[in-house]
Design a protein around this motif. Structure first.
Motif, short mmCIF file in Angstrom:
data_model
loop_
_atom_site.label_atom_id
_atom_site.label_comp_id
_atom_site.label_asym_id
_atom_site.label_seq_id
_atom_site.Cartn_x
_atom_site.Cartn_y
_atom_site.Cartn_z
N LEU A 1 23.95 22.61 33.85
CA LEU A 1 24.24 21.21 34.13
C LEU A 1 25.06 21.05 35.40
CD1 LEU A 1 25.16 20.05 30.50
CD2 LEU A 1 22.95 19.89 31.67
N GLN A 2 25.68 22.15 35.90
CA GLN A 2 26.54 22.10 37.07
C GLN A 2 25.84 22.76 38.25
OE1 GLN A 2 29.46 20.51 37.10
NE2 GLN A 2 29.27 19.99 34.92
N PRO A 3 25.99 22.21 39.46
CA PRO A 3 25.38 22.85 40.63
C PRO A 3 26.12 24.14 40.97
CG PRO A 3 26.73 21.00 41.31
CD PRO A 3 26.68 20.96 39.80
N CYS A 4 25.43 25.02 41.65
CA CYS A 4 26.00 26.30 42.08
C CYS A 4 27.25 26.07 42.92
CB CYS A 4 24.95 27.05 42.89
SG CYS A 4 25.53 28.60 43.61
N GLN A 5 28.36 26.67 42.50
CA GLN A 5 29.60 26.54 43.26
C GLN A 5 30.56 27.67 42.91
OE1 GLN A 5 32.00 23.04 41.97
NE2 GLN A 5 30.34 22.72 40.50
N ARG A 6 31.64 27.78 43.70
CA ARG A 6 32.62 28.84 43.52
C ARG A 6 33.71 28.40 42.56
NH1 ARG A 6 36.49 31.46 48.18
NH2 ARG A 6 37.41 29.39 48.04
N HIS A 7 34.11 29.33 41.67
CA HIS A 7 35.17 29.05 40.70
C HIS A 7 36.23 30.15 40.77
CE1 HIS A 7 32.85 25.93 38.47
NE2 HIS A 7 31.81 26.63 38.91
N PRO A 8 37.48 29.82 40.41
CA PRO A 8 38.56 30.83 40.47
C PRO A 8 38.33 31.97 39.49
CG PRO A 8 39.45 28.59 40.32
CD PRO A 8 37.99 28.49 40.04
N LEU A 9 38.81 33.14 39.86
CA LEU A 9 38.79 34.32 38.99
C LEU A 9 40.01 35.17 39.35
CD1 LEU A 9 37.60 36.28 36.95
CD2 LEU A 9 36.13 37.19 38.74
N SER A 10 41.06 35.03 38.58
CA SER A 10 42.33 35.71 38.88
C SER A 10 42.30 37.15 38.41
CB SER A 10 43.48 34.96 38.19
OG SER A 10 44.70 35.64 38.39
N VAL A 11 42.72 38.07 39.28
CA VAL A 11 42.89 39.48 38.94
C VAL A 11 44.38 39.78 39.04
CG1 VAL A 11 42.31 41.86 39.53
CG2 VAL A 11 40.61 40.05 39.87
N ASP A 12 45.02 40.05 37.89
CA ASP A 12 46.46 40.27 37.80
C ASP A 12 46.70 41.76 37.56
OD1 ASP A 12 49.15 40.52 36.95
OD2 ASP A 12 49.18 38.44 36.30
N PHE A 13 47.27 42.46 38.55
CA PHE A 13 47.46 43.91 38.42
C PHE A 13 48.48 44.27 37.35
CE2 PHE A 13 45.98 43.90 43.01
CZ PHE A 13 44.70 44.34 42.67
N GLU A 14 49.43 43.38 37.09
CA GLU A 14 50.41 43.65 36.03
C GLU A 14 49.73 43.60 34.66
OE1 GLU A 14 54.84 42.22 34.53
OE2 GLU A 14 53.88 41.22 36.23
N GLU A 15 48.81 42.64 34.48
CA GLU A 15 48.11 42.51 33.21
C GLU A 15 47.30 43.74 32.86
OE1 GLU A 15 45.53 39.27 32.06
OE2 GLU A 15 47.04 37.83 32.70
N ILE A 16 46.74 44.39 33.87
CA ILE A 16 45.91 45.57 33.59
C ILE A 16 46.68 46.87 33.73
CG2 ILE A 16 43.76 44.40 34.18
CD1 ILE A 16 43.81 45.65 36.90
N GLY A 17 48.01 46.76 33.89
CA GLY A 17 48.86 47.95 33.86
C GLY A 17 48.97 48.71 35.16
N TRP A 18 48.72 48.04 36.29
CA TRP A 18 48.75 48.73 37.58
C TRP A 18 49.95 48.36 38.46
CZ3 TRP A 18 43.07 48.74 39.84
CH2 TRP A 18 42.24 49.47 38.98
N SER A 19 50.83 47.54 37.94
CA SER A 19 51.92 47.03 38.80
C SER A 19 52.93 48.12 39.17
CB SER A 19 52.65 45.87 38.10
OG SER A 19 53.20 46.30 36.86
N GLY A 20 52.96 49.24 38.43
CA GLY A 20 53.93 50.30 38.72
C GLY A 20 53.66 51.01 40.02
N TRP A 21 52.39 51.09 40.45
CA TRP A 21 52.08 51.84 41.68
C TRP A 21 51.57 50.94 42.81
CZ3 TRP A 21 46.80 51.91 43.01
CH2 TRP A 21 45.91 51.57 41.99
N ILE A 22 51.14 49.73 42.51
CA ILE A 22 50.72 48.81 43.57
C ILE A 22 51.92 48.02 44.07
CG2 ILE A 22 49.33 46.77 44.11
CD1 ILE A 22 47.18 47.78 42.27
#
Length: 372
Positions: free
Chosen positions: A267-288
């Motif tokens: 029902l919606q035309p092709c368009q860009r939508h947000p997609l957040s990638v949180d390094f802390e959520e996936i356990g990578w904040s200690g080295w990034i």
């Protein structure tokens, strides 16, 4: 590639209790994401709180915006910058950098020795020198560098005795030798002489050592490399806030969505939508170190007949849309809403040896969407 990120996000934070096997699926998703970042395992966080070299922080801020998206693809030489601190911990002008973390497939482009020139000490009487000659040698004989054939000159130039600051010397050939044969790495020797090559005792010019000076002034080797990780080309596209360049992109497989979601998308035309990638959520904040996360964006929506210019269709998509609408051939679907412009991002992180690395990854952000 973007499909891998979508899969990870779908598994990283489920909306309901995880079914049996969700843990293994999450582990597989994280493994796939590591492959996107060119790693087999995530680096271990530093054992103690460490500050990255200011040079590397400044370089990241020059190359990328706050969420890591590349400002201009022409700033970096290659796609990887590695920094190494001196391992000798001595006051002498001998330096050793351990390069075991450099991958075999990395092409050495440029190597630089960064030394911090200290303020000259106050001396009695008139100053006789305004410049001195600084020479950098590759050590060939560890125990007798001053013997004939014990060292090889890499760089030499006149350095002012006024003020303080960083001095940078090119040592590319030595580093290429060391990466080809690790046992040949006997370090570097730096000498300070008068204008005619005469010895100066004590030398009026001193550089910060790795033992007695602040972390921000320690001797450092900076290595610019390229690991050859590139994608297939996409049409010309501009970086946000940067110059135009030819993009390289490869699109990951789409993630199957619930039927209800697909119905809404139609029902919606092709368009860009947000997609957040949180390094802390996936356990990578200690080295990034930077960024803490980024917006990958994703493309969603329908590509109905007739395709308008606002849907940025390719000629192929237009023809496919017509064939589908007129039912001229069985089994031909309507065009898909996919990224048609991709941006790279940059990560500043600690590797397994606690060296700081700046790495650029292609095709990580959907810049715009179109019907293809």
């Amino acid at each position: 590639m973007l499909g891998t990120v979508l899969l990870l996000l779908a598994l990283a934070k489920p909306a309901c209790p995880s079914p049996a096997g969700a843990a293994s699926r999450r582990a597989e998703a994280l493994k796939r994401l590591l492959e996107v970042f060119g790693m087999e395992d995530p680096p271990s966080p530093p054992a103690h709180v460490k500050q990255p070299p200011q040079y590397m922080v400044d370089l990241f801020n020059t190359v990328a915006n706050a969420d890591g998206v590349t400002k201009n693809p022409d700033i970096l030489e290659g796609n990887t910058v590695r920094s190494f601190l001196d391992k000798t911990h001595s006051e002498k002008m001998r330096f050793l950098f351990v390069l075991s973390s450099v991958a075999k497939n990395e092409k050495i482009l440029t190597a630089e020795l960064h030394l911090f020139r200290l303020w000259p000490k106050a001396t009695d009487g008139p100053k006789r020198h305004h410049f001195c000659q600084v020479s950098v040698y590759q050590v060939l004989e560890k125990n007798e560098p001053d013997a004939p054939g014990g060292k090889k000159l890499l760089a030499a130039r006149l350095v002012s005795l006024q003020g303080a600051g960083w001095e940078v010397f090119a040592i590319t050939q030595a580093v290429r030798d060391w990466t080809e044969d690790e046992s040949s790495n006997q370090g570097l020797l730096v000498t300070v002489q008068g204008l005619g090559g005469s010895p100066l005792d004590p030398p009026p010019l001193q550089f910060a050592s790795s033992r007695d000076h602040h972390e921000s002034k320690k001797p450092m080797l900076v290595l610019f490399t390229d690991d050859g990780r590139r994608g297939a080309s996409l049409p010309m596209a501009g970086f946000p806030g940067g110059s135009h360049t030819r993009w390289h992109g490869s699109l990951g497989a789409a993630i199957p969505l619930p039927t209800g979601t697909r119905s809404l998308d139609r029902l919606q035309p092709c368009q860009r939508h947000p997609l957040s990638v949180d390094f802390e959520e996936i356990g990578w904040s200690g080295w990034i170190i930077s960024p803490r996360g980024y917006n990958a964006y994703h493309c969603k929506g329908s590509c109905p007949f007739p395709l308008g210019e606002n849907m940025r269709p390719t000629n192929h998509a237009t023809v496919q849309s017509i064939i589908n609408a007129l039912k001229l051939s069985e089994g031909v679907s309507s065009p898909c809403c996919v990224p048609d412009k991709l941006y790279s991002i940059n990560l500043l992180y600690f590797d397994d040896d606690e060296n700081v690395v700046l790495k650029q990854y292609d095709d990580m952000v959907a810049g715009s969407c179109g019907c293809h």
